[in-house]
Every structure is written in structure tokens, then in C-alpha cells.
Motif scaffolding. Structure first.
Motif, mmCIF file in Angstrom:
data_model
loop_
_atom_site.group_PDB
_atom_site.id
_atom_site.type_symbol
_atom_site.label_atom_id
_atom_site.label_comp_id
_atom_site.label_asym_id
_atom_site.label_seq_id
_atom_site.Cartn_x
_atom_site.Cartn_y
_atom_site.Cartn_z
ATOM 1 N N ASN A 190 -54.370 -52.638 -4.415
ATOM 2 C CA ASN A 190 -55.743 -52.143 -4.343
ATOM 3 C C ASN A 190 -55.775 -50.634 -4.121
ATOM 4 O O ASN A 190 -56.618 -49.924 -4.690
ATOM 5 N N ILE A 191 -54.851 -50.142 -3.297
ATOM 6 C CA ILE A 191 -54.776 -48.700 -3.044
ATOM 7 C C ILE A 191 -54.464 -47.949 -4.330
ATOM 8 O O ILE A 191 -55.025 -46.883 -4.609
ATOM 9 N N GLN A 192 -53.581 -48.508 -5.138
ATOM 10 C CA GLN A 192 -53.238 -47.884 -6.412
ATOM 11 C C GLN A 192 -54.447 -47.818 -7.341
ATOM 12 O O GLN A 192 -54.613 -46.860 -8.099
ATOM 13 N N LYS A 193 -55.300 -48.829 -7.280
ATOM 14 C CA LYS A 193 -56.499 -48.839 -8.122
ATOM 15 C C LYS A 193 -57.517 -47.807 -7.660
ATOM 16 O O LYS A 193 -58.137 -47.116 -8.474
ATOM 17 N N THR A 194 -57.699 -47.698 -6.344
ATOM 18 C CA THR A 194 -58.753 -46.833 -5.801
ATOM 19 C C THR A 194 -58.274 -45.424 -5.488
ATOM 20 O O THR A 194 -59.078 -44.489 -5.443
ATOM 21 N N GLY A 195 -56.966 -45.275 -5.216
ATOM 22 C CA GLY A 195 -56.432 -43.982 -4.800
ATOM 23 C C GLY A 195 -56.773 -43.636 -3.362
ATOM 24 O O GLY A 195 -56.614 -42.489 -2.941
ATOM 25 N N VAL A 196 -57.227 -44.640 -2.610
ATOM 26 C CA VAL A 196 -57.711 -44.408 -1.244
ATOM 27 C C VAL A 196 -57.080 -45.409 -0.279
ATOM 28 O O VAL A 196 -56.996 -46.609 -0.577
ATOM 29 N N ILE A 197 -56.651 -44.911 0.890
ATOM 30 C CA ILE A 197 -56.172 -45.770 1.977
ATOM 31 C C ILE A 197 -57.281 -45.854 3.025
ATOM 32 O O ILE A 197 -57.734 -44.823 3.539
ATOM 33 N N ARG A 198 -57.716 -47.050 3.355
ATOM 34 C CA ARG A 198 -58.737 -47.243 4.381
ATOM 35 C C ARG A 198 -58.060 -47.310 5.752
ATOM 36 O O ARG A 198 -57.291 -48.221 6.017
ATOM 37 N N VAL A 199 -58.381 -46.332 6.593
ATOM 38 C CA VAL A 199 -57.702 -46.222 7.886
ATOM 39 C C VAL A 199 -58.712 -46.280 9.023
ATOM 40 O O VAL A 199 -59.719 -45.568 9.020
ATOM 41 N N GLY A 200 -58.426 -47.125 9.993
ATOM 42 C CA GLY A 200 -59.269 -47.234 11.174
ATOM 43 C C GLY A 200 -58.677 -46.459 12.334
ATOM 44 O O GLY A 200 -57.463 -46.488 12.562
ATOM 45 N N THR A 201 -59.542 -45.768 13.075
ATOM 46 C CA THR A 201 -59.104 -45.010 14.241
ATOM 47 C C THR A 201 -60.221 -44.960 15.268
ATOM 48 O O THR A 201 -61.408 -45.036 14.920
ATOM 49 N N ASP A 202 -59.841 -44.857 16.530
ATOM 50 C CA ASP A 202 -60.806 -44.656 17.614
ATOM 51 C C ASP A 202 -60.765 -43.171 17.975
ATOM 52 O O ASP A 202 -59.811 -42.714 18.613
ATOM 53 N N PRO A 203 -61.784 -42.396 17.573
ATOM 54 C CA PRO A 203 -61.718 -40.936 17.737
ATOM 55 C C PRO A 203 -62.067 -40.449 19.139
ATOM 56 O O PRO A 203 -62.826 -39.495 19.316
ATOM 57 N N THR A 204 -61.513 -41.119 20.154
ATOM 58 C CA THR A 204 -61.748 -40.699 21.542
ATOM 59 C C THR A 204 -60.418 -40.493 22.258
ATOM 60 O O THR A 204 -60.324 -40.705 23.472
ATOM 61 N N TRP A 205 -59.392 -40.101 21.505
ATOM 62 C CA TRP A 205 -58.031 -40.040 22.031
ATOM 63 C C TRP A 205 -57.422 -38.674 21.722
ATOM 64 O O TRP A 205 -56.421 -38.575 21.026
ATOM 65 N N PRO A 206 -58.047 -37.588 22.240
ATOM 66 C CA PRO A 206 -57.541 -36.247 21.921
ATOM 67 C C PRO A 206 -56.171 -35.995 22.562
ATOM 68 O O PRO A 206 -55.897 -36.508 23.653
ATOM 69 N N PRO A 207 -55.273 -35.270 21.897
ATOM 70 C CA PRO A 207 -55.482 -34.550 20.629
ATOM 71 C C PRO A 207 -55.111 -35.366 19.390
ATOM 72 O O PRO A 207 -55.055 -34.813 18.300
ATOM 73 N N TYR A 208 -54.853 -36.663 19.542
ATOM 74 C CA TYR A 208 -54.488 -37.483 18.381
ATOM 75 C C TYR A 208 -55.685 -37.699 17.462
ATOM 76 O O TYR A 208 -55.570 -37.607 16.244
ATOM 77 N N GLN A 209 -56.818 -38.085 18.056
ATOM 78 C CA GLN A 209 -58.053 -38.281 17.304
ATOM 79 C C GLN A 209 -59.244 -37.846 18.150
ATOM 80 O O GLN A 209 -59.307 -38.176 19.340
ATOM 81 N N LEU A 210 -60.166 -37.130 17.540
ATOM 82 C CA LEU A 210 -61.398 -36.738 18.204
ATOM 83 C C LEU A 210 -62.429 -36.355 17.156
ATOM 84 O O LEU A 210 -62.086 -36.166 15.978
#
Length: 277
Positions: free
Chosen positions: A42-62
Motif C-alpha cells: 500500500n505504501i508503494q501505491k500511495t508513496g506515503v507512510i502513515r505514522v502515529g505519534t504523541d506530540p507531547t514528548w519533547p524533544p522527540y515530538q512536540l
């Protein structure tokens, strides 16, 4: 003559048996996989990776306050991996304790949210090669530590005897560790809330249990606000990596290859320096 024929038949059977063993051995010859990585297809068809993250974990995600976009060390690193593969990432904000389930159910292709590689999680999902190792730390306001005459503690169990309630993000490995040690805890769905509660006017917790570099980031934030926080407990912790569903073997291999290249060419170190990760 019969004896000679019998010996010959035994020799032939042994040779055939040995050959069959070679063919069937997973250690000697490569095994073909009948399973198809539908996620990668499916990724090859769309060219997109769907990634989940919790953006409350600085500096990893914010969340960037100016753009409203999800940013951080792991965000840049995963984006760089995707670029190596000629792909882009659709970043989705997901509660931390829902990410693994969403990956298992196929709603997400990958989880990137400071995930520690633990034996329990390895039973549920697959992990890429680690990009970091961290330390588990108990953080407390220095004024509270001084009032309780605490400099350091030698174990989590000691927090129970001191009557300290510890804040932690729900679904984290730290939550399980605190519960196993019998420590009173308060949990929140995001990682920022325990730290914010600890320094509030009416805190429900006296300390927070999290990992570096998240603890380091919050200590620096408190210092900029004129509040002094200290680490009263620290110990080596699990490596950190991205995760995929168990059947996503092609996606996993591709991400491993990209990560290995980025480690080799110094990109990972550059991003760590950029984000103080």
C-alpha cells in the motif's frame, strides 16, 4: 550379496535424508516467505507512510507553536528515513497508549513516539534497529526535595516509603515499574501533564518518572521559568526505536536500511545535536 545390497540401501537413505535436511533447514538455506507485506504494498501505491505519534514528548515530538505542525528529533529522523526511500510521511497525532493498537489494526503503518524496546512490546510489534539509548529518571522540584531532605534515592521502592506520589504518562513502561514497586502514582494521557502538575500551585504529584532526553528538556524549561528541578533517581534504560506491525517485514527492512545509512553518515548525530536529544 544381500548384505551388500542392504548396506547400499542404508547409505542411499542416509544421503537422501541429509539432502532433505539441508533443504528444510532454516539455518543453512534461505527460506522463501509465502506471506505478503500488504502494508508495504500500500505504501508503494500511495508513496506515503502513515505514522502515529504523541506530540507531547519533547524533544522527540512536540507541536511547533508557530506552525502547529508536529516537529522534533524523531520526526526529523523518520522524515529522513522516508526520504531515503523516496517516500513521505503522513504524521498523525495519536494518544500514546493507542499507537500500538492502531498499528496492529492497520490504521497506522508505523509508530514513532519514543518507544522503548521491551520484551513485552516485542511480543506485540516489531522494532527497527535502535537510534538511541536513554536513562530513566525521577525528577523533583529542588525546593520539595530540600524540604523532604532528599538528595537521591537508590530504588523506586524507596519512593513508597517516603510517601511520594509520582506522575507518569499512562501506557509507559515507567507506569508499570512504579506499580510493581508499589509507588503511589497519578497518570495522564500525555507526557507534558505530569510535569506541569508537579510545578503547579496545587500539585497532585511531588515527582515525575520519565526518560532522557525528555527529563533534560523539562528541567531546562523549568530553569528558564525560574524554577529549579533536580534528578533524584537515575538508571540505564531501554533502547529507543520505531515500531511496525508484526507482518510488515518489508517496511521494517527498508527502515532498518535507511536508519543504518543515517547512522553511518552522521545524520543521526547531527539531529541529536540540533534537538539536544
Amino acid at each position: 550379496m544381500a548384505k551388500v545390497l542392504t548396506v547400499a540401501l542404508v547409505v542411499i537413505m542416509l544421503v537422501v535424508g541429509f539432502g532433505v535436511g539441508l533443504i528444510s533447514s532454516p539455518f543453512l538455506l534461505a527460506q522463501s516467505s509465502s506471506s505478503t507485506d500488504t502494508v508495504w504494498a500500500n505504501i508503494q501505491k500511495t508513496g506515503v507512510i502513515r505514522v502515529g505519534t504523541d506530540p507531547t514528548w519533547p524533544p522527540y515530538q512536540l507541536i511547533d507553536n508557530q506552525t502547529g505542525k508536529i516537529v522534533g528529533f524523531e520526526v526529523d529522523l523518520a522524515d529522513a528515513c522516508a526520504a531515503k526511500l523516496g517516500l513521505t510521511i503522513d504524521w498523525q497525532s495519536v494518544a500514546f497508549d493507542n499507537i500500538i493498537l492502531s498499528v496492529q489494526q492497520g490504521q497506522l503503518d508505523m509508530g514513532v513516539s519514543g518507544f522503548s524496546v521491551t520484551p513485552e512490546r516485542l511480543d506485540q510489534v516489531s522494532f527497527t534497529i535502535p537510534h538511541s539509548t536513554t536513562e530513566g529518571q525521577i525528577v523533583m522540584l529542588k525546593s520539595v526535595a530540600d524540604a523532604k531532605h532528599i538528595t537521591t534515592v537508590t530504588s523506586l521502592a524507596e519512593l513508597k516509603s517516603l510517601g511520594i506520589t509520582v506522575g507518569v504518562q499512562s501506557g509507559n513502561v515507567e507506569q508499570t515499574e512504579l506499580q510493581d514497586a508499589g509507588v503511589p502514582i497519578a497518570t495522564w494521557s500525555d507526557s507534558a501533564a505530569p510535569f506541569q502538575d508537579m510545578v503547579s500551585a496545587n500539585p497532585s504529584v511531588q515527582a515525575v518518572y520519565a526518560e532522557t532526553p525528555i527529563t533534560t528538556s523539562w528541567i531546562a524549561t523549568f530553569q528558564s521559568e525560574g524554577k529549579s528541578a533536580t534528578v533524584i533517581y537515575s538508571h540505564p534504560y531501554y533502547p529507543v526505536a520505531f515500531l511496525t506491525a508484526k507482518g510488515s517485514h518489508t517496511l521494517l527492512d527498508k527502515m532498518d536500511g535507511a536508519l543504518a545509512q543515517l547512522i553511518y553518515d552522521g545524520t543521526v548525530d547531527q539531529l541529536k545535536a540540533k534537538w539536544h536529544a
